[in-house]
Design an enzyme around this catalytic site. Structure first.
Site, PDB file in Angstrom:
ATOM      1  N   TYR A 155      90.243  15.793 100.086  1.00  0.00           N
ATOM      2  CA  TYR A 155      88.938  16.127 100.511  1.00  0.00           C
ATOM      3  C   TYR A 155      87.945  15.068  99.851  1.00  0.00           C
ATOM      4  O   TYR A 155      87.893  14.638  98.814  1.00  0.00           O
ATOM      5  CB  TYR A 155      88.462  17.398  99.560  1.00  0.00           C
ATOM      6  CG  TYR A 155      87.253  18.188  99.419  1.00  0.00           C
ATOM      7  CD1 TYR A 155      86.119  17.494 100.257  1.00  0.00           C
ATOM      8  CD2 TYR A 155      86.974  18.991  98.903  1.00  0.00           C
ATOM      9  CE1 TYR A 155      84.839  17.933 100.495  1.00  0.00           C
ATOM     10  CE2 TYR A 155      85.480  19.615  98.546  1.00  0.00           C
ATOM     11  CZ  TYR A 155      84.667  18.942  99.727  1.00  0.00           C
ATOM     12  OH  TYR A 155      83.238  19.677  99.434  1.00  0.00           O
ATOM     13  N   LYS A 187      89.648  16.732 104.806  1.00  0.00           N
ATOM     14  CA  LYS A 187      88.357  17.310 104.888  1.00  0.00           C
ATOM     15  C   LYS A 187      87.294  16.256 104.514  1.00  0.00           C
ATOM     16  O   LYS A 187      87.387  15.503 103.456  1.00  0.00           O
ATOM     17  CB  LYS A 187      88.337  18.460 103.975  1.00  0.00           C
ATOM     18  CG  LYS A 187      86.782  18.910 103.887  1.00  0.00           C
ATOM     19  CD  LYS A 187      86.318  20.171 102.963  1.00  0.00           C
ATOM     20  CE  LYS A 187      85.130  20.611 103.109  1.00  0.00           C
ATOM     21  NZ  LYS A 187      84.755  21.679 101.932  1.00  0.00           N
TER      22      LYS A 187
END
Length: 322
Positions: free
Chosen positions: A156, A185
């Site tokens: 992420y 992400k």
């Protein structure tokens, strides 16, 4: 024109659901598991105009009061959301961050025990910026731990958020090929990061994490996204992603523009407080939307969210997307 791969949740939009709170007998706030489950299920029931639904469920993230919950509270919440995810046959996704790789490995193991299928792994929570080798070791151990637990991870990168180290594109490319890394992400309004990654690996799966750039991220190569605004207006969010995956950019952009007044809030420091209030307004429960462990909003901020919600609702009504 691209075809939607409905069997792959990474080609979809997924709601980052709010954690609903209630007042206990003592007057303190506590998690309202029943309401949290109900609203999560309500979102997963909705179809877009093209017939698809949300591809996953994100629980106890930034919008889910994550940083304010104890480990026990968080695991109980995710166990409850796991039941909802199983009911609708979608993966449950949640996040993890730690100062050390050993601490992170324990968190990943714990999340696996309560039904989390994919762990969004944030960079180390250290004051000193780690080297790329230190960062790689951190993600490598998280991936190995997830693999042994039978789950996957999603590195992420959130370079726009204070408190999280940015992951370089070179490092993202290195960790993206670890066996149990299912996607990356990328939460930033600078979608050139996504474009750079996709130029190096056209098969890479990237999920956008900021609602205001969903269409731009799709143009850059993102295959899906994680949405906060979509929890409030799921039909619009799903339909926009349907258009993105088909390459119908003009139609997708119409919806993006309709959502613009609310999507703007997703990139603000108080995104949790703002969007949770908008959700409360949407359900005629402003008091519930204001129940948060986070910052107490001023009346001016409340009025601003109300105005932004009203504008988005008016625009979506014209598109028949409420």
């Amino acid at each position: 024109m691209k075809e939607i791969n409905s069997s792959d949740w990474r080609h979809s939009v997924m709601p980052a659901v709010f954690t609903w709170l209630k007042e206990s007998k003592s007057g303190a706030l506590e998690i309202d598991l029943d309401t949290t489950q109900k609203y999560a299920a309500d979102v997963l029931k909705i179809h877009g105009k093209g017939g698809s639904r949300m591809g996953g469920l994100v629980g106890s993230g930034t919008l889910g009061e994550n940083s304010y919950l104890s480990t026990e509270e968080r695991l109980n919440l995710l166990k409850a959301l796991s039941n909802v995810a199983k009911q609708y046959h979608v993966p449950l996704i949640s996040g993890a961050a730690a100062e050390t790789k050993e601490e992170l490995a324990k968190i990943v193991e714990g999340l696996a025990t309560v039904g989390v299928d994919t762990v969004m792994v944030m960079p180390p929570k250290t004051k000193a910026f780690p080297s790329d080798d230190e960062m790689y070791d951190y993600y490598e151990l998280a991936e190995l731990t997830a693999r042994n637990a039978g789950i996957t991870i999603m590195p992420y990168n959130n370079p726009d958020a204070a408190g999280y180290h940015a992951i370089s594109t070179n490092l993202l490319q290195r960790i993206s090929v670890l066996p149990h890394v299912t996607a990356l992400k990328i939460s930033t309004i600078d979608v050139s990061i996504i474009e750079t990654l996709m130029l190096e690996n056209k098969d890479l799966k990237v999920l956008a994490g900021v609602d205001s750039v969903t269409v731009h991220a799709g143009l850059a190569g993102a295959s899906g996204g994680i949405t906060g605004v979509g929890v409030i207006f799921p039909k619009a969010s799903i339909t926009m992603q349907e258009h993105v995956l088909k390459g119908e950019w003009a139609e997708a952009n119409k919806i993006s523009q309709a959502l613009n007044s609310l999507s703007y809030l997703d990139a603000q420091p108080l995104l949790m407080e703002y969007l949770k209030l908008a959700m409360g307004i949407h359900h005629n429960d402003i008091a519930g939307g204001l129940r948060t462990y986070g910052i107490k909003l001023t009346q001016q901020q409340i009025d601003n969210v109300q105005a932004r919600y009203n504008l988005a609702k008016e625009r979506l009504e014209i598109l028949d997307l409420l």
